[in-house]
Design a protein around this motif. Structure first.
Motif, PDB file in Angstrom:
ATOM      1  N   ARG A  53       0.621  -1.203   0.099  1.00  0.00           N
ATOM      2  CA  ARG A  53       0.026   0.225   0.001  1.00  0.00           C
ATOM      3  C   ARG A  53       0.841   1.234  -0.193  1.00  0.00           C
ATOM      4  NH1 ARG A  53      -5.155   0.944   1.870  1.00  0.00           N
ATOM      5  NH2 ARG A  53      -5.700   3.203   2.501  1.00  0.00           N
ATOM      6  N   PHE A  54       0.527   2.096  -0.852  1.00  0.00           N
ATOM      7  CA  PHE A  54       1.393   3.254  -0.863  1.00  0.00           C
ATOM      8  C   PHE A  54       0.503   4.537  -1.459  1.00  0.00           C
ATOM      9  CE2 PHE A  54       1.665   1.834  -5.004  1.00  0.00           C
ATOM     10  CZ  PHE A  54       1.845   2.963  -5.825  1.00  0.00           C
ATOM     11  N   GLU A  55       0.939   5.850  -1.152  1.00  0.00           N
ATOM     12  CA  GLU A  55       0.314   7.129  -1.473  1.00  0.00           C
ATOM     13  C   GLU A  55       0.903   7.870  -2.680  1.00  0.00           C
ATOM     14  OE1 GLU A  55      -0.538   9.725   1.726  1.00  0.00           O
ATOM     15  OE2 GLU A  55      -1.406   8.241   2.932  1.00  0.00           O
ATOM     16  N   GLU A  56       0.238   8.319  -3.420  1.00  0.00           N
ATOM     17  CA  GLU A  56       0.820   9.212  -4.630  1.00  0.00           C
ATOM     18  C   GLU A  56      -0.102  10.410  -4.931  1.00  0.00           C
ATOM     19  OE1 GLU A  56       2.373   7.761  -9.291  1.00  0.00           O
ATOM     20  OE2 GLU A  56       0.577   6.792  -8.146  1.00  0.00           O
ATOM     21  N   GLU A  57       0.856  11.517  -5.172  1.00  0.00           N
ATOM     22  CA  GLU A  57       0.284  12.598  -5.805  1.00  0.00           C
ATOM     23  C   GLU A  57       0.318  12.966  -7.178  1.00  0.00           C
ATOM     24  OE1 GLU A  57      -1.445  15.398  -4.036  1.00  0.00           O
ATOM     25  OE2 GLU A  57      -1.174  14.476  -2.109  1.00  0.00           O
ATOM     26  N   ILE A  58      -0.762  12.804  -7.802  1.00  0.00           N
ATOM     27  CA  ILE A  58      -0.909  12.988  -9.315  1.00  0.00           C
ATOM     28  C   ILE A  58      -1.763  14.148  -9.774  1.00  0.00           C
ATOM     29  CG2 ILE A  58      -1.188  11.655 -11.529  1.00  0.00           C
ATOM     30  CD1 ILE A  58      -0.652   9.241 -10.344  1.00  0.00           C
ATOM     31  N   GLU A  59      -1.078  15.179 -10.232  1.00  0.00           N
ATOM     32  CA  GLU A  59      -1.821  16.248 -10.833  1.00  0.00           C
ATOM     33  C   GLU A  59      -2.864  16.833 -10.147  1.00  0.00           C
ATOM     34  OE1 GLU A  59      -4.053  14.923 -14.342  1.00  0.00           O
ATOM     35  OE2 GLU A  59      -1.899  14.549 -15.428  1.00  0.00           O
ATOM     36  N   GLY A  60      -2.404  16.926  -8.571  1.00  0.00           N
ATOM     37  CA  GLY A  60      -3.109  17.620  -7.517  1.00  0.00           C
ATOM     38  C   GLY A  60      -4.028  16.697  -6.998  1.00  0.00           C
ATOM     39  N   ARG A  61      -4.302  15.360  -7.198  1.00  0.00           N
ATOM     40  CA  ARG A  61      -4.994  14.545  -6.710  1.00  0.00           C
ATOM     41  C   ARG A  61      -4.092  13.576  -5.561  1.00  0.00           C
ATOM     42  NH1 ARG A  61      -8.309  11.022 -10.766  1.00  0.00           N
ATOM     43  NH2 ARG A  61      -6.145  11.019 -11.692  1.00  0.00           N
TER      44      ARG A  61
END
Length: 806
Positions: free
Chosen positions: A91-99
């Motif tokens: 499980r990991f988090e990611e910031e893509i295009e402000g999301r």
């Protein structure tokens, strides 16, 4: 050959069973199944939308790496490789295009432990993160709002601790950390069982109440149950300081109570009239007719007054001008004689109006003094002998033998009624005469001093008579039997109305029987008490002695703002050999008596800057600086209503002279004042009864009497006096030092009223002087007077505290 090749698309796929497909499609988050090369084997619609497609089937057979940026594709390969190598979920988090996205990768292994496929789900937390940020900002705004409120805000928990308090709270009560709510709030009441905030928590509903701390400050609190961010129940309390408003409410309640007492008293007086007006609606038409008739009567009266006043006034002005122009002494004396006659006529009209106003307003009471009935009747006859002799009429009187000669009553008002009735009789009689008869109507067989008697008086003439339809109307104000513009006889039309009211005050009634062309008989009864002959004899001798006693040459201070009065009075004093010093207001009079010794003061009542009553009270104050605070003071005034004389005497004046000034009365009054005799009417100011050694400073019985005997009201006055005056005296001191004169004057006025309300006479008198000095912005006098006021207020506070403790 050593180069990276793009994985080939799978040529065949294993279909998902129905259950797995249903789970995939029902997932809220984006979910898809991919092989280890990155090709999508199955996907739901949410996953397709995440990659910019409409349906899940559109995403199948696509490489996810082709749908991502190079940076995102690199990160995704690393994570997939890690999950594959470990054969465990990642499980990991990611910031893509402000999301803000949270990915979950689950490897799917075959029975031999090899990973052939991966299940990927993605949760979009962008909106949730935004909500959290908005919530955090809202909490910050709320805290800023509570910190900036001009009132106390605190959070009270069931364990009676305060875990948050705003700046206003901390300013007044300090930090609540480590304290119970009772300690933090400095509660005056140690009993917490009925604490409204705790009650609000138990009942789970909002509560409002007024709370006072141990320093006497009052707050209006609103208690609202709620849950804090940690899920714990607590009470949020908002409070506004209403101490000033409560004081204003107390003052308003006092004024309201006084007004209620006045209204209650007035209501009793009007009950009879109101019951008649409200019980019979049919009388409305009659009342309207009477009102119209009264309006017409008043219009006629005003026209009559215009004639009655203008006629002698024209004579005064005309004859005065002729007297000025002529050098012939005989003519001048003749003109001046006519001026005197016209002036007396004008004064008679004014006296009628004033008498009627006083009696109708119930502001006139009868004296009770011993007098000689026959002497009073002789005086009445003497006044009319000249007129009756000129008209050739007979005038005589008769007194029954059983009528007592010495009576107790008001001889001046009895003579006024007899003179008025006799004047009317003479005025309307051309042939024959006028007869006055006095008889005993009710009384004991063997009368002695102190017994009550009722006498019958009858004035009979042989004049023109009165029409029957006018016989009752003539006793009403403004009405005459003949009110036409061509009437033969003058007059105000108030004489009989005044007589009727005076007779009522004598516990009698006035009536008339008349026949046109034959004559009239006006009869009335009056109640008296049998008097003492020795008293009448002594008073006559004393009056003669006082009138003839020689007044030594005096140094007199005359205070009057009217130049004509100054000239007239100073001339009269000069003719008697007196020295006269003149000033034009009470403030100058006060300064004059501080610098020079005078034998007597003639004080006009109504003057600018400082009136005569205020000046008199200031002079009588031993601390005023006057060289002789007990100097005789005589008022010169045009005030002639009931209560004015008592007001002058209560202020400390010895006597008064009414305007217009008559020479004989002027000199008699000066003689009385210098000899220490009582003023006319035997009206002497009563001395206050001793009150525990404080008679000069305190008049508690008077304070109680002013409040209509309401001990509860006086107790409330004491409480407010003890609560407010110490703070007001401190604010007054600051106002004087800071030269805030308007506020200082207001505070002195407030202290004056408060002191007099609770009977602190001395403190009230000093506060009145302080009020004047503040109004004049007199810094040296105000600072000097403040020390005296502070001492008197301290004494008053101690005195009242002592009375409350007993």
């Amino acid at each position: 050959m050593g180069m990276n090749r793009k994985p080939a698309k799978p040529t065949s796929y294993v279909s998902l069973d129905e259950t797995s497909r249903a789970l995939l499609d029902s997932a809220v988050e984006a979910a898809y199944v991919m092989d280890i090369c990155g090709y999508v084997l199955a996907a739901n619609d949410a996953a397709a939308k995440m990659f910019g497609m409409k349906k899940g089937c559109d995403l199948e057979q696509s490489s996810i790496y082709d749908l991502m940026s190079e940076e995102s594709a690199t990160i995704r390969r690393e994570k997939i490789q890690e999950a594959t190598d470990r054969v465990s979920p990642l499980r990991f988090e990611e910031e893509i295009e402000g999301r803000a996205l949270v990915h979950s990768i689950v490897p799917v292994a075959n029975p031999w432990g090899e990973v052939a496929r991966l299940a990927v789900s993605t949760l979009d937390l962008t909106e949730l993160r935004r909500s959290d940020e908005d919530l955090r900002r809202e909490q910050q705004r709320q805290i800023f709002f509570m910190e900036s409120l001009p009132g106390i805000v605190y959070h009270l928990y069931p364990d009676k601790t305060i875990r948050y308090a705003n700046r206003y709270f901390r300013k007044y009560f300090g930090s609540p950390k480590g304290k119970s709510c009772m300690e933090a709030l400095q509660c005056a009441d140690e009993n917490c069982t009925a604490c409204p905030p705790m009650g609000a928590m138990e009942m789970d509903r909002a509560v409002e109440w007024d709370w006072t701390d141990n320093k006497g400050r009052t707050f209006h609190l609103q208690c609202s149950p709620m849950t804090d961010s940690g899920g714990e129940r607590m009470i949020m309390v908002l409070g506004i300081d209403i101490t000033g408003r409560k004081r204003a409410e107390d003052a308003l309640k006092i004024a309201h109570d006084k007004l209620e007492d006045r209204v209650r008293q007035r209501t009793k007086e009007l009950e009879k009239a109101n019951s008649e007006l409200t019980s019979k609606s049919t009388r409305l038409v009659s009342a309207m007719k009477k009102a119209d008739a009264a309006t017409r009567a008043k219009s006629s009266f005003l026209a009559n007054m215009s004639h009655e006043i203008r006629t002698p006034l024209n004579a005064v002005l005309g004859m005065t001008e002729l007297a000025i122009l002529t050098d012939d002494l005989d003519k001048k004396n003749g003109y001046l004689k006519r001026v005197g006659e016209a002036g007396n006529s004008l004064l008679s009209v004014i006296n009628d109006i004033l008498d009627f106003s006083k009696i109708e307003a119930r502001k006139l009471t009868l004296e009770k003094i011993d007098f000689d009935l026959r002497a009073a009747l002789d005086s009445t006859m003497d006044i009319h002998h000249l007129m009756t002799s000129e008209k050739g009429l007979d005038l005589h009187y008769s007194i029954a033998e059983n009528v007592p000669n010495i009576l107790v009553g008001d001889p001046s008002r009895l003579k006024q009624v007899l003179i008025n009735l006799t004047s009317n009789a003479v005025k309307f009689t051309e042939i024959g005469g006028v007869d006055i008869a006095i008889s005993l109507k009710e009384g004991p067989e063997s009368p002695k001093e102190g017994d009550d008697v009722t006498l019958q008086f009858a004035v009979t003439d042989t004049g023109i008579g009165i029409p029957k339809d006018k016989q009752q109307a003539i006793f009403k104000s403004f009405l005459q039997a003949d009110d036409s513009v061509t009437r033969k006889h003058g007059g105000t039309g108030l004489g009989l109305a005044i007589c009727s009211l005076l007779v009522e005050l004598m516990q009698g009634a006035l009536d008339v029987t008349s026949e046109e062309g034959v004559g009239s008989t006006f009869s009335f009864t009056a109640h008296f008490t049998i008097g003492n002959l020795s008293i009448v004899t002594k008073e006559a001798k004393d009056a003669e002695t006082a009138a003839t006693a020689a007044t030594p040459h005096l140094k007199i201070l005359l205070a009057d703002d009217n130049a004509l009065n100054l000239k007239l009075v100073s001339t009269l004093l000069g003719e008697q050999g007196h020295t006269c010093v003149t000033v034009v207001n009470g403030a100058q009079a006060l300064e004059a008596v501080k610098e020079e010794q005078f034998d007597l003061i003639l004080m006009d009542v109504q003057m600018p800057i400082m009136d005569g009553i205020t000046a008199t009270r200031a002079i009588r104050d031993p601390n005023s600086g006057a060289l002789n605070p007990s100097i005789p003071i005589v008022a010169i005034t045009a005030h002639a209503l009931k209560g004015d004389r008592e007001r002058f005497l209560e202020a400390g004046m010895n006597d008064y002279i009414a305007k217009p000034i008559k020479l004989t009365e002027f000199h008699k009054t000066l003689n009385r004042a210098m000899q220490g005799a009582a003023p006319l009417g035997n009206t002497t100011p009563t001395e206050p009864e001793p009150n525990h050694g404080h008679a000069d400073s305190f008049d508690r019985p008077g304070a109680l009497d002013m409040l209509a005997g309401r001990k509860d009201l006086l107790d409330r006055m004491d409480e407010i006096f003890l609560r407010d005056v110490p703070e007001e005296i401190q604010e007054l001191k600051e106002g004087i030092l800071g030269k805030d004169w308007e506020n200082a004057r207001r505070l002195a006025h407030s202290i004056k009223g408060s002191a007099r309300t609770v009977g602190a006479r001395r403190a009230g008198a000093v506060a009145e002087q302080m009020e004047f000095f503040c109004k004049q912005k007199d810094t040296p006098s105000a600072e000097r007077e403040f020390k005296t006021l502070e001492s008197e207020v301290f004494s008053a506070l101690q005195f009242i505290e002592g009375e409350r403790d007993t």
